[in-house]
Design a protein around this motif. Structure first.
Motif, short mmCIF file in Angstrom:
data_model
loop_
_atom_site.label_atom_id
_atom_site.label_comp_id
_atom_site.label_asym_id
_atom_site.label_seq_id
_atom_site.Cartn_x
_atom_site.Cartn_y
_atom_site.Cartn_z
N ASP A 38 0.85 -1.19 0.00
CA ASP A 38 0.00 0.00 0.00
C ASP A 38 0.89 1.24 0.00
O ASP A 38 1.76 1.38 0.86
CB ASP A 38 -0.91 -0.02 1.24
CG ASP A 38 -1.93 1.11 1.26
OD1 ASP A 38 -1.50 2.27 1.33
OD2 ASP A 38 -3.13 0.82 1.22
N ALA A 39 0.65 2.15 -0.94
CA ALA A 39 1.48 3.35 -1.05
C ALA A 39 1.33 4.28 0.15
O ALA A 39 2.24 5.03 0.48
CB ALA A 39 1.15 4.10 -2.33
N LEU A 40 0.18 4.22 0.82
CA LEU A 40 -0.08 5.12 1.94
C LEU A 40 0.46 4.55 3.25
O LEU A 40 1.17 5.23 3.98
CB LEU A 40 -1.58 5.38 2.06
CG LEU A 40 -2.02 6.39 3.11
CD1 LEU A 40 -1.48 7.78 2.76
CD2 LEU A 40 -3.55 6.44 3.20
N PRO A 44 1.70 -4.70 3.25
CA PRO A 44 1.61 -5.56 2.07
C PRO A 44 0.16 -5.74 1.61
O PRO A 44 -0.76 -5.74 2.44
CB PRO A 44 2.20 -6.89 2.55
CG PRO A 44 2.10 -6.85 4.03
CD PRO A 44 2.23 -5.41 4.42
N VAL A 45 -0.03 -5.86 0.30
CA VAL A 45 -1.35 -6.07 -0.27
C VAL A 45 -1.48 -7.53 -0.69
O VAL A 45 -0.79 -7.98 -1.61
CB VAL A 45 -1.60 -5.15 -1.48
CG1 VAL A 45 -2.99 -5.40 -2.07
CG2 VAL A 45 -1.45 -3.68 -1.07
N ALA A 46 -2.31 -8.27 0.01
CA ALA A 46 -2.52 -9.68 -0.30
C ALA A 46 -3.57 -9.84 -1.40
O ALA A 46 -4.42 -8.95 -1.60
CB ALA A 46 -2.97 -10.43 0.95
N THR A 59 -0.61 -12.37 -5.20
CA THR A 59 0.28 -12.17 -4.06
C THR A 59 -0.22 -12.96 -2.86
O THR A 59 -1.42 -13.18 -2.68
CB THR A 59 0.37 -10.68 -3.68
OG1 THR A 59 -0.94 -10.20 -3.39
CG2 THR A 59 0.97 -9.87 -4.81
N GLY A 60 0.71 -13.36 -2.00
CA GLY A 60 0.36 -14.07 -0.79
C GLY A 60 0.01 -13.11 0.33
O GLY A 60 -0.05 -11.89 0.13
#
Length: 331
Positions: A38-40, A44-46, A59-60
């Motif tokens: 997440d840029a903010l 991590p983005v699953a 993605t995991g």
């Protein structure tokens, strides 16, 4: 002749070697791996879908992805998508055995709006501060609020801490362009008890017959106080018994205390009703008794009246006075 033969042989050899090197490069493969976050928040983005050329994967839980046996290329199309985020698109070269990437996804943004109302009267509550994850907005006269460019999130906190209402807190999820909220505030006041207490103190000060209490009496009125302009109210105002407006309070009360030896205002059958924590009305019976001993003058007036009340953080103030009915005048 020999010179031409040798030149032809050299050119053919060069072409053969060049084609062999190019074929070897096209046949080489590498691995592309990395993190989607997440840029903010940097979290991590699953379950983001990562597409690289004609390959794809998810993605995991840790936001990681990996592609093996990716042919070398001067430009591979990379596309990453996840619910609640803008799609990420880029073109990357692969010319080494391993290429590590960090991809930052930008959240989509939406609008959070709605209104705040009193939980009892269902009337809009203006002028209260609504907070949404650190941002704040004050409700307008119709109780409306709005927040623009709010990043999508499954866990937004909306809070209201308004005077005379119980604190309000709720977690909401924004996963669409617009989110509308209806908020009802729970009262933390008893207008009947508060108004009765105010009126009892007002009666006590007036009955003291002491001009020194006039500043205290003036404190019961709001600065925008004004008596009604109907016939009954105008008549009693003309008698000098109640003030016409805020500026008239001191002259009116001073005149009453000077003119009469005994002044009593008796309020009864008080019925208070609040629209919000900041606006109310109180209907009641009022008997005004004035007496001048040296001239043996005594007057009593029985009235039905309505007080308009307002406040913000402190106590109720009288903002309007209307005499609904003159029941009887006794002399």
């Amino acid at each position: 002749m020999w010179r031409g033969f040798i030149l032809t042989l050299l050119i053919a050899s060069t072409l053969w070697i060049g084609c062999g090197e190019q074929g070897e490069m096209e046949a080489r493969e590498g691995a592309v791996f990395g993190l989607v976050r997440d840029a903010l928040s940097g979290e991590p983005v699953a379950e983001a879908e990562v597409r690289l050329g004609d390959k794809s994967c998810m993605t995991g839980p840790d936001g990681m992805f990996r592609f093996e046996h990716v042919p070398y290329s001067p430009g591979l199309k990379l596309e990453v998508s996840a619910p609640g985020y803008e799609t990420y698109v880029d073109e990357i070269p692969l010319d080494r055995p391993e290429l590590e990437l960090t991809i930052e996804l930008t959240r989509k943004k939406g609008i959070v709006f709605g209104w705040v109302k009193d939980g009892v009267s269902k009337a809009p509550v203006p002028g209260v501060e609504v907070k949404l994850d650190g941002e704040s907005h004050t409700t307008d006269q119709d109780g409306n609020f709005f927040f623009l460019d709010v990043p999508y999130s499954p866990d937004l906190r909306i809070e209201i801490d308004a005077p005379h209402y119980k604190p309000y807190s709720e977690r909401v999820s924004l996963d669409k362009p617009e989110l509308e909220l209806s908020i009802y505030l729970e009262r933390d006041f008893d207008e009947q008890r508060e108004v009765e207490g105010m009126i009892a103190e007002l009666e006590k000060l007036i009955s003291s017959d002491d001009p020194n209490v006039i500043p205290q009496l003036k404190g019961f009125f709001s600065r925008d106080y004004r008596a009604s302009d109907d016939e009954n109210t105008t008549f009693v105002v003309s008698l000098g018994l109640i003030p016409k407006n805020y500026e008239d309070i001191f002259p009116c009360l001073s005149s009453v205390f000077k003119k009469y030896d005994d002044v009593r205002f008796k309020f009864s059958e008080i019925k208070a009703e609040a629209t919000t924590a900041y606006l109310a009305r109180a209907k009641m019976l009022l008997t005004i008794h004035v007496r001048k001993v040296d001239k043996e003058e005594e007057v009593e007036v029985d009235l039905k009246c309505t007080l308009s009340l307002k406040r913000r953080e402190g106590d109720w103030k009288i903002s309007g006075w209307k005499l609904d009915e003159i029941i009887e005048i006794r002399q």
